[in-house]
Scaffold this motif. Structure first.
Motif, PDB file in Angstrom:
ATOM      1  N   ILE A  13       0.842  -1.204   0.000  1.00 51.83           N
ATOM      2  CA  ILE A  13       0.000   0.000   0.000  1.00 51.83           C
ATOM      3  C   ILE A  13       0.871   1.245   0.000  1.00 51.83           C
ATOM      4  O   ILE A  13       0.585   2.229  -0.692  1.00 51.83           O
ATOM      5  CB  ILE A  13      -0.948  -0.021   1.207  1.00 51.83           C
ATOM      6  CG1 ILE A  13      -1.978  -1.137   1.036  1.00 51.83           C
ATOM      7  CG2 ILE A  13      -1.645   1.328   1.395  1.00 51.83           C
ATOM      8  CD1 ILE A  13      -2.845  -1.376   2.243  1.00 51.83           C
ATOM      9  N   ILE A  14       1.978   1.209   0.759  1.00 49.35           N
ATOM     10  CA  ILE A  14       2.920   2.332   0.758  1.00 49.35           C
ATOM     11  C   ILE A  14       3.552   2.465  -0.623  1.00 49.35           C
ATOM     12  O   ILE A  14       3.633   3.565  -1.187  1.00 49.35           O
ATOM     13  CB  ILE A  14       4.001   2.135   1.828  1.00 49.35           C
ATOM     14  CG1 ILE A  14       3.382   1.895   3.213  1.00 49.35           C
ATOM     15  CG2 ILE A  14       4.964   3.316   1.845  1.00 49.35           C
ATOM     16  CD1 ILE A  14       2.633   3.056   3.785  1.00 49.35           C
ATOM     17  N   ASN A  15       4.010   1.340  -1.198  1.00 53.22           N
ATOM     18  CA  ASN A  15       4.648   1.379  -2.512  1.00 53.22           C
ATOM     19  C   ASN A  15       3.715   1.937  -3.576  1.00 53.22           C
ATOM     20  O   ASN A  15       4.150   2.623  -4.508  1.00 53.22           O
ATOM     21  CB  ASN A  15       5.113  -0.020  -2.918  1.00 53.22           C
ATOM     22  CG  ASN A  15       6.342  -0.473  -2.161  1.00 53.22           C
ATOM     23  OD1 ASN A  15       6.993   0.315  -1.475  1.00 53.22           O
ATOM     24  ND2 ASN A  15       6.683  -1.746  -2.278  1.00 53.22           N
ATOM     25  N   ILE A  51      -3.761  -6.885   2.184  1.00 54.22           N
ATOM     26  CA  ILE A  51      -3.541  -6.080   0.980  1.00 54.22           C
ATOM     27  C   ILE A  51      -2.069  -5.666   0.942  1.00 54.22           C
ATOM     28  O   ILE A  51      -1.594  -4.924   1.801  1.00 54.22           O
ATOM     29  CB  ILE A  51      -4.429  -4.829   0.961  1.00 54.22           C
ATOM     30  CG1 ILE A  51      -5.902  -5.192   1.149  1.00 54.22           C
ATOM     31  CG2 ILE A  51      -4.235  -4.063  -0.351  1.00 54.22           C
ATOM     32  CD1 ILE A  51      -6.834  -3.992   1.216  1.00 54.22           C
ATOM     33  N   GLY A  52      -1.332  -6.173  -0.045  1.00 54.55           N
ATOM     34  CA  GLY A  52       0.067  -5.787  -0.219  1.00 54.55           C
ATOM     35  C   GLY A  52       0.975  -6.289   0.883  1.00 54.55           C
ATOM     36  O   GLY A  52       1.963  -5.635   1.219  1.00 54.55           O
ATOM     37  N   ASP A  81      -1.997  -9.261  -3.596  1.00 56.53           N
ATOM     38  CA  ASP A  81      -0.592  -8.883  -3.706  1.00 56.53           C
ATOM     39  C   ASP A  81      -0.232  -8.700  -5.176  1.00 56.53           C
ATOM     40  O   ASP A  81      -0.766  -9.397  -6.050  1.00 56.53           O
ATOM     41  CB  ASP A  81       0.319  -9.936  -3.069  1.00 56.53           C
ATOM     42  CG  ASP A  81       1.722  -9.395  -2.839  1.00 56.53           C
ATOM     43  OD1 ASP A  81       1.961  -8.775  -1.792  1.00 56.53           O
ATOM     44  OD2 ASP A  81       2.587  -9.573  -3.730  1.00 56.53           O
ATOM     45  N   ILE A  82       0.686  -7.790  -5.422  1.00 57.98           N
ATOM     46  CA  ILE A  82       1.080  -7.479  -6.798  1.00 57.98           C
ATOM     47  C   ILE A  82       1.853  -8.622  -7.449  1.00 57.98           C
ATOM     48  O   ILE A  82       1.891  -8.738  -8.668  1.00 57.98           O
ATOM     49  CB  ILE A  82       1.905  -6.166  -6.824  1.00 57.98           C
ATOM     50  CG1 ILE A  82       1.946  -5.559  -8.230  1.00 57.98           C
ATOM     51  CG2 ILE A  82       3.309  -6.387  -6.260  1.00 57.98           C
ATOM     52  CD1 ILE A  82       2.479  -4.148  -8.266  1.00 57.98           C
ATOM     53  N   GLU A  83       2.470  -9.466  -6.619  1.00 59.86           N
ATOM     54  CA  GLU A  83       3.286 -10.577  -7.123  1.00 59.86           C
ATOM     55  C   GLU A  83       2.484 -11.883  -7.048  1.00 59.86           C
ATOM     56  O   GLU A  83       2.196 -12.382  -5.959  1.00 59.86           O
ATOM     57  CB  GLU A  83       4.574 -10.689  -6.300  1.00 59.86           C
ATOM     58  CG  GLU A  83       5.427 -11.905  -6.592  1.00 59.86           C
ATOM     59  CD  GLU A  83       5.755 -12.055  -8.071  1.00 59.86           C
ATOM     60  OE1 GLU A  83       5.512 -13.152  -8.606  1.00 59.86           O
ATOM     61  OE2 GLU A  83       6.227 -11.072  -8.684  1.00 59.86           O
ATOM     62  N   GLY A 137      -7.566 -15.374  -3.491  1.00 57.96           N
ATOM     63  CA  GLY A 137      -6.357 -14.619  -3.794  1.00 57.96           C
ATOM     64  C   GLY A 137      -6.515 -13.792  -5.053  1.00 57.96           C
ATOM     65  O   GLY A 137      -7.163 -14.231  -6.019  1.00 57.96           O
ATOM     66  N   VAL A 138      -5.905 -12.603  -5.056  1.00 54.46           N
ATOM     67  CA  VAL A 138      -5.976 -11.700  -6.200  1.00 54.46           C
ATOM     68  C   VAL A 138      -4.591 -11.120  -6.448  1.00 54.46           C
ATOM     69  O   VAL A 138      -3.989 -10.536  -5.540  1.00 54.46           O
ATOM     70  CB  VAL A 138      -6.968 -10.543  -5.955  1.00 54.46           C
ATOM     71  CG1 VAL A 138      -6.974  -9.582  -7.145  1.00 54.46           C
ATOM     72  CG2 VAL A 138      -8.366 -11.078  -5.683  1.00 54.46           C
ATOM     73  N   ALA A 139      -4.083 -11.278  -7.655  1.00 55.19           N
ATOM     74  CA  ALA A 139      -2.820 -10.652  -8.044  1.00 55.19           C
ATOM     75  C   ALA A 139      -3.121  -9.253  -8.555  1.00 55.19           C
ATOM     76  O   ALA A 139      -3.711  -9.088  -9.634  1.00 55.19           O
ATOM     77  CB  ALA A 139      -2.119 -11.479  -9.116  1.00 55.19           C
ATOM     78  N   SER A 140      -2.753  -8.258  -7.760  1.00 52.26           N
ATOM     79  CA  SER A 140      -3.086  -6.887  -8.133  1.00 52.26           C
ATOM     80  C   SER A 140      -2.195  -5.896  -7.398  1.00 52.26           C
ATOM     81  O   SER A 140      -1.809  -6.132  -6.239  1.00 52.26           O
ATOM     82  CB  SER A 140      -4.551  -6.574  -7.801  1.00 52.26           C
ATOM     83  OG  SER A 140      -4.862  -5.209  -8.060  1.00 52.26           O
ATOM     84  N   ASP A 141      -1.893  -4.816  -8.050  1.00 54.77           N
ATOM     85  CA  ASP A 141      -1.332  -3.652  -7.383  1.00 54.77           C
ATOM     86  C   ASP A 141      -2.302  -3.214  -6.289  1.00 54.77           C
ATOM     87  O   ASP A 141      -3.526  -3.229  -6.483  1.00 54.77           O
ATOM     88  CB  ASP A 141      -1.140  -2.542  -8.420  1.00 54.77           C
ATOM     89  CG  ASP A 141      -0.821  -1.202  -7.804  1.00 54.77           C
ATOM     90  OD1 ASP A 141       0.323  -0.998  -7.382  1.00 54.77           O
ATOM     91  OD2 ASP A 141      -1.740  -0.362  -7.736  1.00 54.77           O
ATOM     92  N   ALA A 142      -1.764  -2.844  -5.137  1.00 58.04           N
ATOM     93  CA  ALA A 142      -2.637  -2.505  -4.005  1.00 58.04           C
ATOM     94  C   ALA A 142      -3.536  -1.314  -4.323  1.00 58.04           C
ATOM     95  O   ALA A 142      -4.716  -1.300  -3.938  1.00 58.04           O
ATOM     96  CB  ALA A 142      -1.783  -2.205  -2.772  1.00 58.04           C
ATOM     97  N   GLY A 143      -2.999  -0.318  -5.003  1.00 56.12           N
ATOM     98  CA  GLY A 143      -3.817   0.846  -5.349  1.00 56.12           C
ATOM     99  C   GLY A 143      -4.949   0.488  -6.293  1.00 56.12           C
ATOM    100  O   GLY A 143      -6.094   0.929  -6.111  1.00 56.12           O
ATOM    101  N   ALA A 144      -4.637  -0.330  -7.300  1.00 55.77           N
ATOM    102  CA  ALA A 144      -5.675  -0.747  -8.240  1.00 55.77           C
ATOM    103  C   ALA A 144      -6.736  -1.595  -7.545  1.00 55.77           C
ATOM    104  O   ALA A 144      -7.938  -1.480  -7.831  1.00 55.77           O
ATOM    105  CB  ALA A 144      -5.046  -1.529  -9.394  1.00 55.77           C
TER     106      ALA A 144
END
Length: 597
Positions: A214-216, A277-278, A302-304, A317-324
């Motif tokens: 989330i910070i990233n 989240i993240g 998580d993005i990864e 589970g969801v592969a996603s950028d935290a902001g998106a």
């Protein structure tokens, strides 16, 4: 097309990509790049005393603000190998730093030439890309790819190795025609967001675990908005600390077996749905997985993609950028306005718990107990302070007792935890936050690693306060040795022939004298009632002289900090707070009911 050396093209690319803050050491094999920086003038440089220190400065600079990419420069051979710990720390915490090494000429790379080492192979496991560029014409494309990779998916570091002859070879290059490549980031779909909301709708006690992703993603504002929209409490991880202000009504407190607050663990153990989240489900956060998972469902975002299911399989589970992901969750939650359960009563329970189960900090003993140091830091430094720390009992106790109110105001080498990271990283953070208050926190052993980098702050006028809690011990290792019934090779104490007649006699290294010898200001505190005054004076000295200021606090030799193996099995070694006066800087004062218990 303009004709120029490959290194001149590289410098133009650094500027266009926004990577203009560099840290490093010049040397024969990297001097062409330094000549290009000098000629161009648009790249700032801080001369480090050790290349590992330079890599940690670049890391700290990256973490200090969204979009930053710190650059570390060094000559061939040992400079590159010195960078490996910095690359590992950055990779472990998903931080994009760019390391550039000089290299021997291409013709002698396989002939054991002086300081010629296959640094690309050495760095490969701790980078997203590590490449020795053998053709000058490839330099622009390699740098372009490097920046795209650093910013894509899970962020991370890159190393580019440039042979000296490649650096000086002329190529055709037009910076006006150069365009950064678009980073690739996975994004949650509306269907995935709806599935998560379905799970939330079935829950009674949901909680959000807010990780460093989330910070990233610079998504803290969206996290808070989603929490407020749904009334779901939020617990940050160590890397996500600051994503929600500690004093926010929905901030449930950090969870873990080391870095945690008691009420955070208590609230988590009452939850029935955990939305990560993240985050990575790191072992210092989860502890015993049977306890952590029992009776609750899990969502992991998580993005990864390979992080999903790495520690345990989530229910969804969801592969996603935290902001998106938060954008999708916000849209889905708004569309269900009034249709989701009201979690206000659950959130109120978590809020009420924050006025209970406090640890005592208001100790008056001499030598000083460490808990008192963090109480005084809470009082001395306001909500705008940025803390920098790495590892050890100092970091663990700090995370249990300090307060953080904004993203990127707790900066910590979380997974790698390299001793010595704190000081140089704080210099990088201070470069990224000019005019702001930066406070580093170290134990004595962490401080002694890379202590020479204090001279960098003195030379380049980089002010910050470095609080050193000194018990002359490898405190965390000594505590972990209790299980082996030993106290072996962990004491740093000795009678320093140059210092005697004070409480610090017998504590070994004279940190004040060393810091002063390196051009910084320093002071020592031996009385708990004088800690606050020492921190006040340190801030004044920092402002006046614009150099690092060391505050060494002499602690009792042996202190055991609260920790355990499971969220429900934390060992408390000190008396808990019995009255509000026992924990005067607690975020929520102890309630009369809690005090009565």
């Amino acid at each position: 097309m303009t004709r120029m050396r490959a290194v001149d093209a590289a410098v133009l690319i650094l500027e266009k990509e926004g990577a203009t803050e560099t840290f490093g050491l010049p040397g024969a094999a990297i001097n062409p790049l330094y000549s290009a920086m000098r000629a161009h003038g648009g790249i700032r440089h801080t001369l480090a005393r050790h290349v590992e220190g330079a890599s940690h400065m670049a890391d700290g600079y990256t973490r200090s603000a969204p979009g930053n990419i710190g650059v570390c420069l060094g000559t061939s051979g040992p400079a590159g190998t010195d960078m490996i710990t910095g690359l590992y720390a950055a990779a472990a915490d998903s931080q994009p730093i760019l390391c550039i090494t000089g290299q021997a000429p291409v013709a002698v790379l396989d002939k054991e030439d002086f300081q010629a080492v296959d640094i690309a192979s050495i760095a490969a496991p701790v980078t997203k890309m590590a490449k020795t560029v053998l053709e000058a014409g490839q330099v622009p494309g390699v740098f372009q790819t490097a920046f795209q990779l650093m910013r894509s998916a899970r962020p991370g570091p890159v190393l580019i190795d440039l042979p000296i002859d490649v650096q000086q070879t002329e190529i055709d290059f037009d910076i006006d025609a150069y365009e950064p490549l678009v980073p690739a980031k996975p994004a949650a779909t509306s269907a995935q967001a709806e599935k998560i909301l379905d799970l939330i709708a079935e829950a009674a006690h949901p909680i959000i675990i807010a990780g460093g992703g989330i910070i990233n993603a610079d998504a803290a504002d969206r996290l808070v908005e989603f929490a407020e929209l749904t009334s779901i409490p939020v617990s940050p991880t160590l890397m996500g600390w600051g994503a929600i202000p500690d004093d926010h009504p929905l901030a449930a407190g950090m969870v873990g077996i080391q870095t945690h607050v008691r009420y955070g663990n208590a609230s988590f153990l009452e939850s029935d749905l955990v939305i990560g989240i993240g985050n990575r489900w790191a072992n210092r956060h989860t502890g015993n997985l049977d306890v952590y998972r029992k009776g609750r469902k899990f969502v992991h975002i998580d993005i990864e993609p390979t992080q999903i299911g790495r520690v345990f399989a989530p229910d969804f589970g969801v592969a996603s950028d935290a902001g998106a992901a938060l954008d999708a969750l916000l849209a889905a939650a708004r569309s269900r306005s009034g249709a989701l359960p009201d979690f206000t009563a659950w959130a109120d329970e978590c809020t009420a718990r924050k006025s209970t189960e406090h640890r005592k900090t208001n100790f008056t003993e001499m030598p000083i107990k460490p808990q008192r140091v963090y109480q005084e830091m809470n009082q001395a430094f306001g909500q705008d302070v940025t803390y920098v720390s790495t590892i050890g009992l100092s970091q663990i106790a700090g995370a249990q007792m300090l307060h953080v109110y904004r993203p990127r105001h707790w900066i910590n080498a979380g997974q790698a935890g390299p001793l010595g990271w704190t000081g140089p990283a704080a210099l990088g953070v201070a470069k990224g936050k000019p005019g702001e208050t930066v406070v580093a926190l170290s134990g004595d052993y962490d401080f002694q690693f890379m202590i020479e980098e204090l001279a960098v702050g003195a030379q380049h006028k980089i002010p910050y306060v470095h609080v050193v809690v000194n018990n002359s011990y490898l405190g965390l290792i000594r505590q972990s040795q209790r299980g082996f019934e030993m106290d072996y090779e962990v004491s740093l104490a000795f009678e320093n022939i140059n210092s005697a007649g004070s409480a610090s006699s017998g504590y070994g290294v004279d940190h004040v004298a060393v810091a002063q010898g390196l051009g910084c200001k320093a002071l020592r505190v031996e009385d708990p009632e004088l800690i606050g005054e020492g921190l006040r004076v340190a801030k004044e000295l920092m402002d006046e002289h614009q150099v690092p200021v060391v505050v060494e606090v002499i602690l009792e030799r042996v202190t055991n900090i609260s920790m355990g193996t499971a969220l429900d099995a934390i060992n408390e070694f000190e008396t808990l707070a019995q009255t509000p006066a026992d924990a005067p800087t607690a975020l929520t004062p102890m309630s009369e009911l809690a005090a009565a218990k």
